[in-house]
Design an enzyme around this catalytic site. Structure first.
Site, PDB file in Angstrom:
ATOM      1  N   TYR A   1      -5.504   0.676   9.089  1.00 15.27           N
ATOM      2  CA  TYR A   1      -6.752   0.641   7.970  1.00 15.27           C
ATOM      3  C   TYR A   1      -8.043  -0.007   8.742  1.00 15.27           C
ATOM      4  O   TYR A   1      -8.778  -0.705   7.831  1.00 15.27           O
ATOM      5  CB  TYR A   1      -6.556  -0.101   6.480  1.00 15.27           C
ATOM      6  CG  TYR A   1      -5.354   0.760   5.904  1.00 15.27           C
ATOM      7  CD1 TYR A   1      -5.558   2.115   5.201  1.00 15.27           C
ATOM      8  CD2 TYR A   1      -4.213   0.201   5.996  1.00 15.27           C
ATOM      9  CE1 TYR A   1      -4.650   2.509   4.694  1.00 15.27           C
ATOM     10  CE2 TYR A   1      -3.216   0.831   5.314  1.00 15.27           C
ATOM     11  CZ  TYR A   1      -3.334   1.945   4.475  1.00 15.27           C
ATOM     12  OH  TYR A   1      -2.605   2.707   3.894  1.00 15.27           O
TER      13      TYR A   1
ATOM     14  N   ASP B   1       5.585   0.221   3.235  1.00 13.72           N
ATOM     15  CA  ASP B   1       5.866  -0.975   3.985  1.00 13.72           C
ATOM     16  C   ASP B   1       5.698  -2.078   3.173  1.00 13.72           C
ATOM     17  O   ASP B   1       5.403  -1.950   1.972  1.00 13.72           O
ATOM     18  CB  ASP B   1       5.151  -1.142   5.197  1.00 13.72           C
ATOM     19  CG  ASP B   1       3.577  -0.814   4.795  1.00 13.72           C
ATOM     20  OD1 ASP B   1       3.203  -0.919   3.691  1.00 13.72           O
ATOM     21  OD2 ASP B   1       2.760  -0.427   5.803  1.00 13.72           O
TER      22      ASP B   1
ATOM     23  N   ASP C   1       0.908  -1.235   0.126  1.00 12.29           N
ATOM     24  CA  ASP C   1       0.132   0.130  -0.067  1.00 12.29           C
ATOM     25  C   ASP C   1       0.907   1.243  -0.147  1.00 12.29           C
ATOM     26  O   ASP C   1       0.403   2.217  -0.610  1.00 12.29           O
ATOM     27  CB  ASP C   1      -0.997  -0.045   1.301  1.00 12.29           C
ATOM     28  CG  ASP C   1      -0.237   0.195   2.621  1.00 12.29           C
ATOM     29  OD1 ASP C   1       0.554  -0.514   2.785  1.00 12.29           O
ATOM     30  OD2 ASP C   1      -0.456   1.332   3.296  1.00 12.29           O
TER      31      ASP C   1
ATOM     32  N   GLU D   1       5.935   9.779   2.836  1.00 15.76           N
ATOM     33  CA  GLU D   1       5.486   8.383   2.608  1.00 15.76           C
ATOM     34  C   GLU D   1       4.514   8.402   1.396  1.00 15.76           C
ATOM     35  O   GLU D   1       3.405   9.227   1.404  1.00 15.76           O
ATOM     36  CB  GLU D   1       4.766   7.656   3.567  1.00 15.76           C
ATOM     37  CG  GLU D   1       4.575   6.145   3.207  1.00 15.76           C
ATOM     38  CD  GLU D   1       4.197   5.260   4.406  1.00 15.76           C
ATOM     39  OE1 GLU D   1       4.444   3.947   4.434  1.00 15.76           O
ATOM     40  OE2 GLU D   1       3.722   5.823   5.444  1.00 15.76           O
TER      41      GLU D   1
END
Length: 505
Positions: A242, A91, A88, A482
Site C-alpha cells: 500500500y 492476511d 485488510d 482474495e
C-alpha cells in the site's frame, strides 16, 4: 461480367461476416436482462463480511462464529491501545491507508443510501463503521502523530496462520511531525468526517468527537505535506502493498471536501476552491480507489454545484461529467474496458475493487443529477440518471451471478460461489474446531489442499475474474481469489440502492 459477379459475391459474404461479427459483439455486451436477485440478502451478507475481518476483542454478538479474539497486544510496544480495526484482506495486517478508505466508503454508503436499508442492516452498517472509527481514533490519539500500520507484512505473508494464532512481529509503524503522512492522515480525516455524518442522528456525541478529531488530523496532513511511504522507516512496511503510488495531493482535497460536507465550514469550501489546480484536481480524474481519490472527489464536490448552485466549484463537476462519459461505450470519449461478459475491467489484479467503486459513483451521481433535474452531455449522446443506474445494475448483477460462468463472486450468496478464497482464517481449521496452535509454517499444508475452505467467509467479494471473464477458484491466485474490505465497502451502498429499487432496468 464474371469478374463483377465474383466481386459482388465476395462483397456479399464480407457483409454477412461483418453482420455475424457485430451480432456476436452485441451478444457479448452487457445488454442481457438480469436475473431476479435478492438484494436484501446480498446487502446483509456484504455487511456481515466485516465481522470476519475484525481484529481485537470480539463482542458477544459476533455472528461469524468461527472467528475469535486476535491482536490483543497490538500497540503495547508504543504504549498505545491499537487493538481493533480490520485486517485488510486475507492476511493479518492492519494497513491504515486502505482501512481509512474502507471506512469512508462505508460511511458514504450510509450517508447516501442508509435510508433505503432495512433498519437492522442500517444498525449493522453503523456497527461496522464504528469498529473501524474506534481504531482510527486511537491511531491519531496524539496530535501531529499517526499510526499508519500494525504488523510486519513480509513476516506475516511468509506465514499461513490464523489471526488467533499470530506469533509474528506486530510492528507498529508511526509517522510523527515534521515527517509527512498527508495521504493516510487526509484519508483518515475523510473517514472520520464522513462517519460523523453517519452517526449524527443516532449518536451525536460520538459524531462530534469524530468531526473534531477529523479537523485536527487534517491540519496535520496539510501542515506537513508529503507521502507516508516516502519515509524510509515506513516504506519498508507499506511497500509494495500500500505504497502511495499516485501522490498525496488528492487525499488533501478529499479530506477537505469531506470536512466541508460534514461541517459546512467556509474554510474548507475555500480550500477546495483555491487548491484545486495547485493540488491537481484535474489529474487522473478517471480513477477511484484506496490510492486515487480523484473520481470520487469530483462526484462528491459536484453535489454542491448540482444541488447548491456553487458554481465556483464548476471544474469539479466538469471532471465528474467527463468521468461518466468515459464509461459510456457510445460516447466519443469512452475509454473504459469491459470484459466480454460486461464487467468493468482495469488491469492490475483484484479487479472488482474498480467495479464496485465505479458502480457506487454511478449511483451517487445519478441521484445528484436526478434531484437537480440535470443530465450529462457526452458529445453525441445525452446521459441521464436512468442510464447511469442501468449501468450500475449490470455491474451489481454480474458480481452476483449474471456472468458467463454463472458464479456469484460474493461468498455465500446463491448456490455457486468461490470455495477456495485466498484467506488465512477461512482456509485453516477454526480455532473453535481445532484449538491447538497451528504455527507459522504448519498452515502451508492447508494452503496447498485442493479442498474447499472449511470456514465460509459469508459476504466476502473476491478479486474477481480476469479480462476474459475467466475464474479458476484457485486459493493461490490471490489477484482473483482474495477478498478485501475496500471491495465490499462501496458495494454496501450499491446494494442498498437496489434493495429499494430492484427493477431499475
Amino acid at each position: 461480367i464474371t469478374i463483377a459477379a465474383d466481386m459482388i459475391m465476395k462483397l456479399y459474404f464480407s457483409l454477412r461476416l461483418l453482420i455475424l461479427s457485430l451480432s456476436l459483439l452485441l451478444f457479448q455486451l452487457p445488454l442481457h436482462q438480469s436475473s431476479n436477485h435478492d438484494y436484501t440478502d446480498a446487502l446483509s451478507k456484504s455487511i456481515l463480511f466485516f465481522e470476519g475481518q475484525r481484529s481485537g476483542l470480539l463482542p458477544q454478538d459476533q455472528r461469524i462464529a468461527w472467528r475469535a479474539n486476535s491482536g490483543l497486544g497490538d500497540g503495547w510496544t508504543v504504549n498505545t491501545d491499537l487493538t481493533g480495526g480490520y485486517y485488510d484482506a486475507g492476511d493479518n495486517i492492519k494497513f491504515g491507508f486502505p482501512m481509512a478508505f474502507t471506512t469512508t466508503m462505508l460511511a458514504w454508503s450510509v450517508i447516501e443510501f442508509g435510508d433505503l436499508m432495512p433498519a437492522g442492516e442500517l444498525r449493522n452498517a453503523l456497527v461496522a463503521i464504528r469498529w473501524a472509527t474506534d481504531y482510527l481514533l486511537n491511531t491519531v490519539s496524539q496530535s501531529n502523530r499517526i499510526t499508519v500500520q500494525v504488523g510486519d507484512p513480509i513476516i506475516d505473508h511468509n506465514c499461513w496462520e490464523r489471526p488467533e494464532d499470530m506469533d509474528t512481529a506486530r510492528t507498529v509503524y508511526t509517522v510523527e511531525a515534521p515527517n509527512p503522512a498527508s495521504d493516510v492522515a487526509g484519508e483518515t480525516a475523510a473517514a472520520l468526517a464522513a462517519s460523523s455524518m453517519a452517526f449524527r442522528s443516532s449518536d451525536p456525541g460520538y459524531s462530534d468527537t469524530l468531526l473534531r478529531t477529523a479537523t485536527r488530523v487534517f491540519e496535520f496532513a496539510d501542515n506537513y505535506r508529503g507521502a507516508y511511504s516516502d519515509n524510509s522507516d515506513i516504506r519498508a512496511g507499506a511497500c509494495p502493498f500500500y505504497c502511495d503510488f499516485d501522490g498525496y495531493q488528492d487525499e488533501l482535497l478529499w479530506g477537505a471536501a469531506w470536512l466541508r460536507r460534514a461541517s459546512q465550514g467556509d474554510s474548507y469550501l475555500n480550500y477546495i476552491q483555491n487548491n484545486g489546480k495547485i493540488l491537481g484536481a484535474d489529474d487522473n480524474i478517471n480513477e477511484f480507489g484506496w490510492d486515487n481519490k480523484h473520481a470520487g472527489l469530483n462526484v462528491l464536490v459536484s453535489k454542491e454545484v448540482l444541488e447548491g448552485s456553487m458554481y465556483t466549484l464548476q471544474s469539479y463537476k466538469a471532471s465528474a461529467d467527463s468521468f461518466m462519459c468515459t464509461l459510456i461505450l457510445e460516447s466519443s470519449s469512452s475509454h473504459i474496458e469491459y470484459t466480454p461478459g460486461g464487467l468493468i475491467y482495469k488491469p492490475g489484479g483484484s479487479n472488482l475493487q474498480h467495479a464496485t467503486t465505479i458502480t457506487f459513483l454511478l449511483l451517487v451521481y445519478a441521484n445528484y443529477l436526478d434531484r437537480s433535474s440535470q443530465t450529462v452531455n457526452c458529445g453525441s449522446i445525452t446521459v441521464g440518471p436512468t442510464m447511469l443506474r442501468q449501468m450500475a445494475k449490470k455491474q451489481v448483477d454480474y458480481i452476483l451471478g449474471d456472468n458467463p460462468k454463472g458464479i456469484s463472486y460474493m461468498v455465500g450468496y446463491s448456490d455457486y460461489y468461490p470455495q477456495r478464497i485466498h484467506h488465512r482464517g477461512s482456509s485453516l481449521p477454526s480455532i473453535k474446531d481445532h484449538p491447538q496452535l497451528i504455527a507459522c509454517n504448519d498452515g502451508s499444508i492447508y494452503f496447498n489442499l485442493s479442498n474447499p475452505n472449511p470456514n465460509v467467509l459469508v459476504g466476502a467479494v473476491v478479486g474477481g475474474p480476469g479480462e476474459d471473464d475467466a475464474y479458476g477458484d484457485d486459493r493461490a491466485d490471490f489477484r482473483k481469489s482474495e477478498p478485501t474490505t475496500y471491495i465490499n465497502a462501496p458495494f454496501v451502498g450499491a446494494l442498498a440502492y437496489f434493495v429499494a429499487n430492484p427493477n431499475s432496468n
